[in-house]
Structure formats: C-alpha cells, structure tokens
Design an enzyme around this catalytic site. Sequence first.
Site, mmCIF file in Angstrom:
data_model
loop_
_atom_site.group_PDB
_atom_site.id
_atom_site.type_symbol
_atom_site.label_atom_id
_atom_site.label_comp_id
_atom_site.label_asym_id
_atom_site.label_seq_id
_atom_site.Cartn_x
_atom_site.Cartn_y
_atom_site.Cartn_z
ATOM 1 N N GLY A 241 35.596 37.785 15.382
ATOM 2 C CA GLY A 241 34.675 38.728 16.006
ATOM 3 C C GLY A 241 34.057 39.787 15.135
ATOM 4 N N PRO A 278 38.260 34.317 11.935
ATOM 5 C CA PRO A 278 36.883 34.709 11.621
ATOM 6 C C PRO A 278 35.945 33.513 11.465
ATOM 7 C CG PRO A 278 38.257 34.864 9.667
ATOM 8 C CD PRO A 278 39.171 34.493 10.800
ATOM 9 N N ARG A 316 19.241 31.785 17.402
ATOM 10 C CA ARG A 316 19.850 33.082 17.751
ATOM 11 C C ARG A 316 18.836 34.131 18.217
ATOM 12 N NH1 ARG A 316 22.321 36.081 14.903
ATOM 13 N NH2 ARG A 316 23.991 36.576 16.355
ATOM 14 N N TYR A 320 19.681 35.235 22.004
ATOM 15 C CA TYR A 320 20.352 36.536 22.189
ATOM 16 C C TYR A 320 19.443 37.716 21.857
ATOM 17 C CZ TYR A 320 24.144 33.232 21.091
ATOM 18 O OH TYR A 320 24.949 32.139 21.019
ATOM 19 N N CYS A 348 6.778 24.226 21.242
ATOM 20 C CA CYS A 348 5.863 24.489 22.357
ATOM 21 C C CYS A 348 6.471 25.354 23.440
ATOM 22 C CB CYS A 348 5.404 23.168 22.945
ATOM 23 S SG CYS A 348 4.439 22.280 21.737
ATOM 24 N N GLU A 349 6.841 26.561 23.099
ATOM 25 C CA GLU A 349 7.171 27.553 24.116
ATOM 26 C C GLU A 349 7.212 28.934 23.486
ATOM 27 O OE1 GLU A 349 11.360 28.052 25.470
ATOM 28 O OE2 GLU A 349 11.423 25.918 25.050
HETATM 29 N N1 LLP Z 1 37.871 32.626 18.070
HETATM 30 C C1 LLP Z 1 37.391 32.332 19.292
HETATM 31 C C2 LLP Z 1 38.322 32.007 20.364
HETATM 32 C C3 LLP Z 1 36.001 32.338 19.514
HETATM 33 O O1 LLP Z 1 35.526 32.071 20.733
HETATM 34 C C4 LLP Z 1 35.113 32.666 18.451
HETATM 35 C C5 LLP Z 1 33.669 32.678 18.647
HETATM 36 C C6 LLP Z 1 35.671 32.966 17.183
HETATM 37 C C7 LLP Z 1 37.056 32.936 17.033
HETATM 38 C C8 LLP Z 1 34.832 33.309 15.996
HETATM 39 O O2 LLP Z 1 34.163 34.511 16.180
HETATM 40 P P1 LLP Z 1 33.312 35.185 15.003
HETATM 41 O O3 LLP Z 1 34.275 35.689 13.954
HETATM 42 O O4 LLP Z 1 32.400 34.167 14.449
HETATM 43 O O5 LLP Z 1 32.581 36.306 15.670
HETATM 44 N N2 LLP Z 1 26.714 31.735 19.037
HETATM 45 C C9 LLP Z 1 26.977 33.156 19.001
HETATM 46 C C10 LLP Z 1 28.424 33.448 18.689
HETATM 47 C C11 LLP Z 1 29.387 32.800 19.638
HETATM 48 C C12 LLP Z 1 30.820 33.082 19.266
HETATM 49 C C13 LLP Z 1 31.756 32.262 20.072
HETATM 50 N N3 LLP Z 1 33.135 32.451 19.784
HETATM 51 C C14 LLP Z 1 26.056 33.817 18.004
HETATM 52 O O6 LLP Z 1 25.219 33.129 17.418
HETATM 53 O O7 LLP Z 1 26.099 35.024 17.809
#
Ligand code: LLP
Length: 436
Positions: A241, A278, A316, A320, A348-349
Amino acid sequence: IGSFTRSPEGYLCCDGVRVQDAMEAVERRPFYLYSKAQITRNFEAYREALEGLSSIVGYAVKANNNLKILEHLRELGCGAVLVSANELRLALRAGFDPTRCVFNGNGKLVEDLVLAAKEGVFVNIDSEFDLENIVTAARVVGKKIRVLLRINPDVDPQVHPYVATGNKNSKFGIRNEKLQWFLDTIKSYPNELKLVGAHCHLGSTITKVDIFRDAAILMVNYIDEIRSQGFEVEFLNIGGGLGIDYYHAGAILPTPLDLINTVRELVHSRDLNLIIEPGRSLIANTCCFVNRVTGVKTNGTKNFVVIDGSMAELIRPSLYGAYQHIELVSPPSPDAKISTFDVVGPVCESADFLGKDRELHTPAKLGLISLLHYANRTWKSQGAGLVVHDAGAYCMSMASTYNLKMRPPEYWSEYYLLKINSENKIKQFNQVQQMI
Ligand code: LLP
C-alpha cells in the site's frame, strides 16, 4: 538517483539510454521501458529497512507480472503475493519458493486453492465460505494448509475509494465481531488448518505512515487475543500500500524505512515475523510508457495532443482519475513557451486520456494557430516522443486489447535494450540501431 534523468543536452534518458534512440530502435510503439537498476534499488530500500527483523517481502504480482521482472525480484530475495492460480503458476515458473508466497483474495476457487495447498503456499482466510473452500482443498490434497486470518481493521487509508480495502464496508477480510466464530471453526479443523498469522491490507497509494501504525496496533491486539486462545501465531502481515510520488513536484513522501520504523517496535514486542506485500513502491517508478505524437488539434477551449498510446495500454487516469506525470522526450527548443494540452489516445471514447491540462513546451512567439501548425509540422513529422512516467505498476498488468489495439512490448535497459515480454530475443541495443 532516479533512473529517468535528462542528459546535459536535455534528452530524457533511461539509465543512460536516450529514450529518443530507444524509440528508433524498437519495432513497435507505444512501448514500456523499464530500468532494471531502479527495480534493484527499490528492493534494496526494503531490504535495508527490514534489517534486524525476521521478514518476508512478498511482491504483489498483480502490480506487474512480466516474467523477467518476476525472476529479477525473486533473485533479489522476494517472496510473492498472489491472487489467482495463474499468478501462482507464473511465480513458480519464475522460481519463487512457494513456502514464501501468500495466496490472497475474496473469491478464491477450490481448484486454485488445491494448487496452493499442494505447493505449500500461505493462504489468507477471507470469509466463512472461503474457510470452507480452504478446508475442502486441504482434504483433496491431504495436507494441512498454513493460514492467516485476513482482518478488516476498519482503518481509513485516505485514498481513492476504488483502492481502499480495509474499511468496514469493504468486501475484503473479516470484521472483529466474527473473530471468535473463525477461531472456533479453525480449531475444529486440526487436520486441515494451521493458523500461523494475521493479515491486513488497508489500501493502495497510502502516503501517511501513521495509517500503517494505527493498523499495526490493532493487529497486534488481535494477535494477543488469538494467542491467548492457544494458537501459535508467528506472522504479522501488514499488506502493501505504500504510495509513490506521482506528481514529481518535490513532495517528500514516506520511504520503506519510514514505514518499517513505525511498526518495528510492535513487531519486536510480540516476537513476530513480519510479512509485507509491496507492489507499487517496488515497481511503479521503474518504468515509463513511451509514445509518439500522432498530431495536435483544438476543439472549443481545449488543445489536444493525440498520441499512439491510450487507455487500452494504461488505464489508471481513466479509471481512477489518477495523475501520472507526462513529458516530451526531447529538450525544449531555445524559444520554447508553455501551452496546455489534454493528452489523449486514439480510442473511441472520451474516457481515453492519459493526462488533462498538461503543460508542454511549444515554440514562443506563436499564437494558437501557429502552435497547431508548428506542433503538427514538427511533432508529427518527427514523431515526437512523449512519456507517461511511473508506469511500472498497474499499467501493463491492466492493459487490454480494447479497439483491438495490441498489448505493448516491454523493454528494460541494462547496458543495452532488452525486450522482456516476447520470445526471449535478446537484442543488443546498438545492433538494433544498425538494423534500422
Ligand atoms: N496486498 C494486497 C492484499 C493487495 O490487495 C494489494 C493491492 C497489494 C498487496 C499491493 O498493494 P500496493 O503496494 O501495490 O499498493 N489498480 C490500482 C491498485 C489496486 C491495488 C490492489 N491491491 C491502481 O492502479 O492504483
């Protein structure tokens, strides 16, 4: 030092390779360009932060599942965090030790759990039905599964609602009022389940470490409670996260060291092994998405620069409203001034944009008409390069073939440019240049 820097003449480079030269060398555009050195540096930041703690860095494969990148992260020492059987298969192909992998998810299938059980992967329990499926898989395989309880701690990660996962109305994990039911039920399956830890994942793009501390305090309290009922809990998994600096505006964001330091004492105090998951903070800033300008147009009050990449390859911003920094590859001409453009693709959007109201250098002393004329004449005819930064995480892995666009090739630079998502063809950068 970042890997994407300007040469003294002002050309954007990736580890010393001019992006402009890379554009001429590769056979298909747009493409993803990674810095292998930056991947190593990002991992090292975690390794150093974790010194003195017993830990597993489980790379979240969903962020980027390129096999070469997985192999590199595995060589560096990562475990893997998986959300599907195919991710597990790929991780095995990349050589990850399955006993250092975690299988996550709120809808895991029995057949996928069977593979995880065979391989000895940690499995997170997400719900009542998930627990049942895990027990079924353990019986099919005839092996006890090491499980963690995914707890939903109800901590607000202060991020876009689509990437928040640890607040109480989210679909993930279990809430505290059900904890006792889960502990009793796990106890009733001594041949199928071994409860070894607790897990939480608050969300993604988090930029305040206090949020992780708040969650870790709650989690060690849960672990105290679970231990008091006779379970030998060894692992605290605080998920992934950590956010990154998408804006490139000089903000000071927390580092892996800041993150680990906020939880270090808590982990020590309970003699726990720490698992972290991560994705983005390991891989996002290691890549840029390289495009060519197709043309420039205006409508109403807007200037548009149309590029060959689109929401199909990088979703993205559309999904988002995410900001990703955009730059021209070449240095500005001496008489440059700044104009504002929406950077859009050919899909096309109207959701198809990579950036809105972005300032790009155009020649000075020219009015709008001349700007259009100039931009079309120079950018278009030269096929000017334009990059979207921080495209390593959740870009290629979320790419689609919408409008029947092809999924883009991926390269990384070492001393040469290496194509890393096709039939292992290693091309010496200079050789490729000579061929053209
Ligand atoms: N662990 C779990 C249980 C998760 O659901 C995720 C991401 C991570 C670890 C890794 O998180 P990170 O360190 O990458 O923040 N598609 C979205 C992000 C979706 C994240 C989903 N879960 C974007 O492009 O921002």
